[in-house]
Write an enzyme that holds these catalytic residues in place. Structure first.
Site, PDB file in Angstrom:
ATOM      1  N   ASP A 156      43.769  29.740  -6.528  1.00 39.97           N
ATOM      2  CA  ASP A 156      44.105  29.268  -5.193  1.00 39.97           C
ATOM      3  C   ASP A 156      45.613  29.414  -5.071  1.00 39.97           C
ATOM      4  O   ASP A 156      46.313  29.403  -6.078  1.00 39.97           O
ATOM      5  CB  ASP A 156      43.681  27.804  -5.076  1.00 39.97           C
ATOM      6  CG  ASP A 156      44.248  27.147  -3.851  1.00 39.97           C
ATOM      7  OD1 ASP A 156      44.043  27.703  -2.766  1.00 39.97           O
ATOM      8  OD2 ASP A 156      44.892  26.100  -3.985  1.00 39.97           O
ATOM      9  N   ASP A 206      43.111  23.365  -6.637  1.00 45.24           N
ATOM     10  CA  ASP A 206      43.544  21.967  -6.644  1.00 45.24           C
ATOM     11  C   ASP A 206      43.038  21.164  -5.460  1.00 45.24           C
ATOM     12  O   ASP A 206      43.051  19.957  -5.495  1.00 45.24           O
ATOM     13  CB  ASP A 206      45.073  21.894  -6.683  1.00 45.24           C
ATOM     14  CG  ASP A 206      45.689  22.367  -5.391  1.00 45.24           C
ATOM     15  OD1 ASP A 206      45.088  23.255  -4.752  1.00 45.24           O
ATOM     16  OD2 ASP A 206      46.753  21.863  -5.018  1.00 45.24           O
ATOM     17  N   ASP A 216      39.035  23.957  -2.285  1.00 52.01           N
ATOM     18  CA  ASP A 216      38.627  24.784  -3.421  1.00 52.01           C
ATOM     19  C   ASP A 216      37.366  24.256  -4.085  1.00 52.01           C
ATOM     20  O   ASP A 216      36.817  24.897  -4.968  1.00 52.01           O
ATOM     21  CB  ASP A 216      39.733  24.797  -4.491  1.00 52.01           C
ATOM     22  CG  ASP A 216      41.044  25.274  -3.934  1.00 52.01           C
ATOM     23  OD1 ASP A 216      41.018  26.262  -3.199  1.00 52.01           O
ATOM     24  OD2 ASP A 216      42.073  24.659  -4.234  1.00 52.01           O
TER      25      ASP A 216
END
Lengths: 47, 883
Positions: B548, B752, B756
């Site tokens: 991410d 995080d 996600d």
């Protein structure tokens, strides 16, 4: 060696006693948190 | 400039990160403060910390800081503070819902003496000081009887007398000292810890029995007085039978019950009997029972050999493996409970009777009781409690939790807004369109929780081997006895005994769980929390790692990324921008807050032009900061050369993915500053190393596609594996698509945020990085509590080592057993030699597991130490009894 006929049962009684003590401790949650008590002893008991 | 926004406390706190002094309360970086004699004063990162610091001092609780420093020195500095707990806005929360009968019924237990007990999850506990401070509760609030904090789980057990104090008062006290309490479902917690304690008791009793049977067995195998006094041997056999029966019923009962359930399930299926659907409990139960029955018959008839010691050890070893797993998974359960804290538990509802008036009355209600069409007030710094439409007010919101967008966005009346978004600017009134589980975040959470439940139960290699092992050994001993009774009947018994003794279920049964548990414990010491030990294998074989962007590869906050032109000009700009509350201004102010910053006079004649920039005079020098077009329009007779040069600089900044700001002094452009969410310094090296090892990196982000593309280009990530502007659902689809295209791929997702969570769950291994949200922690299999991203590599290296140890153990004990059983069957091993060899094989497995090279760099962390203590305890216990 006949003494073993007495000693082994006595030893087993000790074993049972320690298992029961362990049960008592586990039931009271003594093994739930193994981290905080180590820190708690650092704290002075001031009233 | 892209948009005109306002920023308040939460972001400003983050933006002070570049100066050097730690905040006196929370340890985050803060600007240094001095008194007039140049003595250092306590420095604070925000007004919230300052308030708490003074509250603690005036309350006479200075010991807090002493204890905190003590525990931090012992374990290394840890600057992890949960966000939100220093927000001054929290201190006027009233927790009135905490006193309702409905709430108390759901979350607390009424005890016999009229007192109540509750488990609260506290945000922001991290050291010995927190233990001391929270456990002061009985001294400061009359009516609180007991308060016990479990540091590793951040859980406060509270017992109070409802007649003397109210839970809301306790919650307010905790919040005032920075520990935001969250209620947990009391029934679920009680169920978890009860099951764990019951299993622990079985483990303890099984080992005690196994140890005693072993002592008797060693005496018997050693031939102690058996020849002199056959009665003693019979006596020892009967005692072993009694003990083993207890172990079989009490300890092994778990396996029998589950085996019976599995058999029933298979037999009741319409499509007929299927062996492969049987659970591993069936061979275990069968093996254990056959071994026990064989020995029991031998005891009663006095013919044949007993094998109680191995049966008892096998039961104890398999139970221990299960207990270790259960304890490891407890963390996952805790995290699931904490999901509640992602959304605020209470909302400020406008009473309908005068909601439209100028002075509406407000009541605090549980967020999940909000109804469609309710109006709620959301103050600055609060999290939106439900999905809705803004009907009044204009503000800036931070959507990073939901979308991954790193820039704060302006919102105004008419805009839709999601639960979980943080309101940064001003008070908003929102009409609820979905609440509780119906919100976008709520649905996401449910998906994650369902996934957690759907997860296939871990098939323990130990279980699979344990049952088979018993059956194989029994068959081998029967064959040996049969064959030797033809060759040499006098030796047959001794050879069978040797075979039974030398075969070691302990080494085989403990090979995998012991190596994994030691590995997981070591990993925890290093700041890697591994929830499911079965992912270690997948991680060791990783082929693709998806990252991410916001908060994972980047720092997740606005900072000054680079400056073209004069640094003094940038300082002047920062001086001027200190009077603006634009997010870019905050980044500049934070950048300039260093001790060696030039001492500039306070600016005068400040004018802010919304959407363009700000002008003023510093030391009588006219200074302007803002968008390039606007700055050029302010210049007096700019040369084309000057304009073109600076436009080129600005274009470079944009291409790098940053927002440009231009500074003009004395009607000349002096600097161009790029501000944005900077890549972590260790990210490029990580990507390069991964590629060198043949692991394919990929990039997924909810951020603007052009920013994501720029980021991927800088890092050298394949553009076909880069997606920008994706929502959580698309992230999951990306993982699935990747798997479809590469059927053998082991996909790792590193992220995080809430956004996600779905991808973390869909991937073979989900890793949540430092500072991840609760949702990410629940969805992930592993989470990292250390700052930085390069430790992902360390994690992968560590898993390689753990898997190597597992293989070494399995091969070692399989070879030992195969060799030992063959030699004994051939009659080459005497029973006494067998009795010595057996514990040696267990020792080999233990030593091999402890000597593994995984995660050996020292790193300390308060929560990590729990895991290590746990592991240490189990091993010493195993070690003692295996002998």
């Amino acid at each position: 060696m006949n003494v073993l006929f007495f000693v082994i049962p006595i030893a087993l009684c000790f074993a049972v006693a320690s298992v029961l003590t362990f049960f008592w401790a586990a039931r009271r949650g003594q093994f739930d948190d193994l981290d905080t008590p180590a820190i708690r002893m650092l704290i002075d008991d001031e009233k | 400039m892209p948009e005109n926004t306002t920023v308040t406390a939460p972001t400003i706190r983050d933006n002070h990160a570049q100066s050097s002094v730690p905040c006196a309360h929370c340890g985050l970086p803060a600007a240094a403060a001095f008194d007039h004699e140049n003595q250092a004063l306590p420095s604070f990162c925000c007004i919230g910390c300052e308030a708490i610091y003074h509250a603690i001092h005036s309350g006479g609780f200075d010991t807090f800081y002493k204890l905190r420093d003590m525990s931090q020195n012992a374990r290394g500095q840890r600057a992890v503070i949960n966000s939100g707990n220093t927000d001054p806005n929290l201190t006027d929360k009233h927790f009135s819902t905490f006193d309702s009968d409905e709430f108390l019924e759901k979350h607390s237990n009424l005890l016999e003496d009229g007192t109540r007990s509750i488990d609260l999850h506290l945000e922001g506990v991290h050291c010995a000081g927190c233990v001391w401070l929270t456990e002061r509760l009985p001294h400061v609030i009359p009516g609180v009887i007991e308060a016990r904090l479990s540091l590793a789980r951040a859980r406060l057990e509270l017992r109070w007398n409802p007649e003397h104090t109210q839970l809301s008062a306790i919650a307010q006290w905790l919040t005032r000292y920075g520990y935001m309490p969250h209620a947990l479902r009391s029934d679920r917690i009680a169920g978890h810890s009860k099951a764990e304690r019951a299993l622990l008791m079985r483990v303890g009793a099984s080992w005690a029995i196994a140890g005693n049977i072993m002592i008797l067995a060693v005496a018997m195998y050693g031939g102690l007085d058996i020849l002199h006094d056959p009665k003693l041997a019979t006596f020892a056999r009967y005692i072993s039978l009694g003990l083993a029966t207890v172990s079989l019923v009490y300890g092994g009962g778990v396996f029998f019950r589950r085996a019976a359930g599995s058999l029933r399930g298979v037999l009741s299926r319409a499509e007929g009997f299927a062996w492969n659907r049987l659970s591993m409990d069936v061979p275990i139960a069968l093996g254990v029972f056959v071994g026990w029955a064989h020995s029991a018959v031998a005891t009663v008839t006095g013919q044949g050999d007993v094998w109680f010691d191995s049966i008892a050890v096998l039961i104890a070893a398999l139970l221990t493996a299960r207990w270790l797993q259960m304890r490891g998974r407890r963390f996952a359960g805790d995290a699931a409970e904490r999901l509640l804290s992602l959304l605020p538990s209470t909302a400020r509802r406008l009473l309908p009777d005068n909601a439209e008036s100028d002075q509406p009355r407000i009541e605090e209600v549980p967020a999940d009781t909000l109804q469609l069409g309710d109006l709620v007030e959301v103050r600055a710094g609060d999290v939106i409690p439900a999905d809705g439409v803004i009907i009044h007010g204009a503000s800036t919101v931070h959507r990073a939790v939901v979308t991954g967008e790193s820039r704060p966005e302006p919102v105004t009346a008419g805009d839709t807004i999601e639960a979980g978004v943080t309101n940064l600017g001003a008070v908003l009134t929102v009409r609820v369109t979905a609440a509780g589980n119906e919100t976008r975040v709520g649905k996401l959470m449910q998906w994650v929780e369902d996934g957690e439940r759907r997860r296939a139960p871990i098939v323990q290699l130990a279980d699979r081997l344990g049952g088979l092992f018993v059956l194989v050994v029994l068959a081998a001993s029967a064959l040996t006895g049969l064959v030797w009774s033809f060759i040499d009947p006098a030796q047959a018994v001794a050879h069978v005994v040797a075979l039974l003794v030398i075969s070691c279920p302990c080494a085989l049964g403990m090979a995998t769980p012991l190596a994994l548990t030691v590995g997981v414990g070591r990993a925890a010491k290093q700041g890697f929390f591994i929830k499911h030990d079965d992912v270690l294998q997948s991680l060791a074989r990783a082929t693709h790692i998806i990252f991410d962007k916001t908060g994972t590869l980047t720092e997740g906050r606005m900072t000054v990324a680079h400056i073209t032109g004069s640094t003094e000009a940038a300082h002047a700009a920062a001086r001027l921008e200190a009077h603006s509350n634009h997010p870019i201004a905050a980044a500049l102010t934070a950048w300039a807050a260093t001790p060696n910053a030039p001492n500039l006079a306070p600016p005068t004649d400040i004018t802010e032009v919304p959407g363009n920039g700000i002008t003023g005079r510093i030391d009588e020098v006219p200074t302007a900061v803002g968008h390039i077009d606007w700055i050029i329009s302010l210049l007096e007779n700019p040369s084309d050369d000057e304009i073109n040069t600076w436009r080129k600089h600005v274009a470079t900044i944009v291409a790098d993915g940053f927002t440009p700001v231009v500074v003009a002094q004395n009607h000349k452009i002096t600097a161009a500053i790029g501000i944005g969410d900077r890549l972590r310094t260790d990210a490029p090296e990580l990507i390069a190393t991964l590629k060198a090892r043949g692991i394919q990196p990929a990039l997924l982000s909810g951020d603007h596609p052009e920013l994501v593309a720029a980021c991927a280009q800088t890092l050298g990530i394949d553009p076909t594996l880069t997606r920008g502007g994706v929502d959580p659902e698309q992230k999951r689809l990306f993982v699935e698509e990747l798997r479809k295209n590469n059927p053998d791929a082991q996909i790792v997702m590193v992220g995080d945020g809430v956004n996600d969570a779905t991808a973390l769950q869909a991937a073979d291994v989900g890793i949540a990085v430092h500072g991840g949200t609760q949702a990410a922690l629940v969805a992930a299999d592993i989470f990292v509590t250390r700052q930085g991203i390069e430790n992902i590599l360390e994690l992968i290296d560590g898993t390689h080592q753990v898997m190597r140890t597992v293989h070494r153990n399995l091969i070692g004990s399989a070879v030992y057993n195969a060799l030992g059983i063959s030699l004994a069957a051939l009659g080459l091993v005497a029973p006494l030699l067998a009795a010595v060899a057996m514990p040696l094989s267990s020792l080999f497995v233990i030593a091999s597991s402890l000597a593994q090279k995984s995660f050996h760099h020292p790193y300390s962390d308060p929560t990590g130490s729990t895991q290590s203590t746990t592991t240490g305890l189990n091993i010493s216990k195993t070690q003692k009894n295996a002998l």
